[in-house]
Enzyme design. Structure first.
Site, mmCIF file in Angstrom:
data_model
loop_
_atom_site.group_PDB
_atom_site.id
_atom_site.type_symbol
_atom_site.label_atom_id
_atom_site.label_comp_id
_atom_site.label_asym_id
_atom_site.label_seq_id
_atom_site.Cartn_x
_atom_site.Cartn_y
_atom_site.Cartn_z
ATOM 1 N N ALA A 94 0.815 -1.215 0.000
ATOM 2 C CA ALA A 94 0.000 0.000 0.000
ATOM 3 C C ALA A 94 0.845 1.260 0.000
ATOM 4 O O ALA A 94 0.465 2.269 -0.605
ATOM 5 C CB ALA A 94 -0.924 -0.008 1.219
ATOM 6 N N GLU A 95 1.983 1.219 0.683
ATOM 7 C CA GLU A 95 2.785 2.424 0.865
ATOM 8 C C GLU A 95 3.646 2.758 -0.352
ATOM 9 O O GLU A 95 3.721 3.911 -0.764
ATOM 10 C CB GLU A 95 3.684 2.281 2.099
ATOM 11 C CG GLU A 95 2.937 2.304 3.427
ATOM 12 C CD GLU A 95 2.452 3.695 3.808
ATOM 13 O OE1 GLU A 95 2.852 4.678 3.156
ATOM 14 O OE2 GLU A 95 1.666 3.792 4.766
ATOM 15 N N SER A 96 4.345 1.762 -0.898
ATOM 16 C CA SER A 96 5.330 2.069 -1.935
ATOM 17 C C SER A 96 5.268 1.147 -3.146
ATOM 18 O O SER A 96 5.972 1.398 -4.127
ATOM 19 C CB SER A 96 6.742 1.985 -1.346
ATOM 20 O OG SER A 96 7.073 0.631 -1.036
#
Length: 221
Positions: A94-96
């Site tokens: 989700a983040e990167s």
């Protein structure tokens, strides 16, 4: 120079279909320039011929290979901090999207998108280092799970919005559009990786060298 990284970067140059050959040259400062349209510039040399495929398919394949690279580091951090490897993979997805060089507009860095204050708090010397970033991000997740008594939704919400925001919301997900979209996204990834028996990689992982990221300049024609 890792051609897997070149492919991932070069796909950003393409439109709806990834079908162009990839050209590169290194300038006098050691910066790698990439393009799919060399436009007669004789400094470029072909480094990869890409198949014709939808960009979404090509990116999914690139992300699959990137996931595989980091599984040993993720498993080590999971064991060290007592955090599910499925959750670590979910947060990184989700983040990167497994981009170790990712930097957000707010200054969050690396695979688990650590802001400088969080990196300092958990002893991260280099947020671009996959080893340091995964260890720091996992330590932070372990801390949040303790703060919120193992409540996964609240811990994930706090990873995005901060512990204070979750507490001020009465130990509920804060009323921020970003956070309310983020939590179900991470939990969906988490369920997916749990279904894979905690193994988020589709191919055998390779060792990751803890080195400074190479500077790559994507050039327009």
């Amino acid at each position: 120079m890792r051609f897997g990284l070149i492919l991932g970067a070069a796909l950003l140059l393409c439109g709806g279909v990834a079908e162009a050959d990839i050209y590169a040259y290194t300038d006098n400062n050691g910066v790698v320039h990439l393009t799919n349209v060399p436009a007669g510039n004789d400094r470029y040399r072909m480094v990869m011929r890409t198949p014709k495929m939808p960009v979404a398919v090509a990116r999914a394949d690139f992300n699959r290979m990137a996931r595989a690279r980091y599984q040993r580091l993720i498993q080590t951090a999971a064991s060290r901090y007592g955090v599910s490897s499925a959750l670590i993979n979910a947060v990184i997805s989700a983040e990167s999207g497994y981009n170790a060089g990712a930097v957000s507009p707010k200054g969050a860095i690396g695979l688990m998108q650590l802001i400088p204050a969080t990196a300092d708090r958990f002893g991260v010397a280099d947020s671009f280092s996959p080893v340091d970033n995964i260890n720091g991000g996992t330590a932070y997740l372990a801390h949040l799970l303790r703060v919120f008594s193992g409540d996964l939704k609240l811990a994930v919400a706090a990873y995005n919005a901060g512990s204070k925001a979750v507490i001020q919301a009465g130990y509920h997900i804060p009323p921020f559009a970003e956070t309310r979209a983020y939590v179900p996204r991470v939990l969906a990834y988490y369920q997916k990786y749990l279904g894979d028996s905690g193994n988020a990689a589709d191919v055998a992982p390779r060792p990751v060298v803890n080195a400074a990221p190479q500077l790559i300049q994507i050039s327009n024609p």
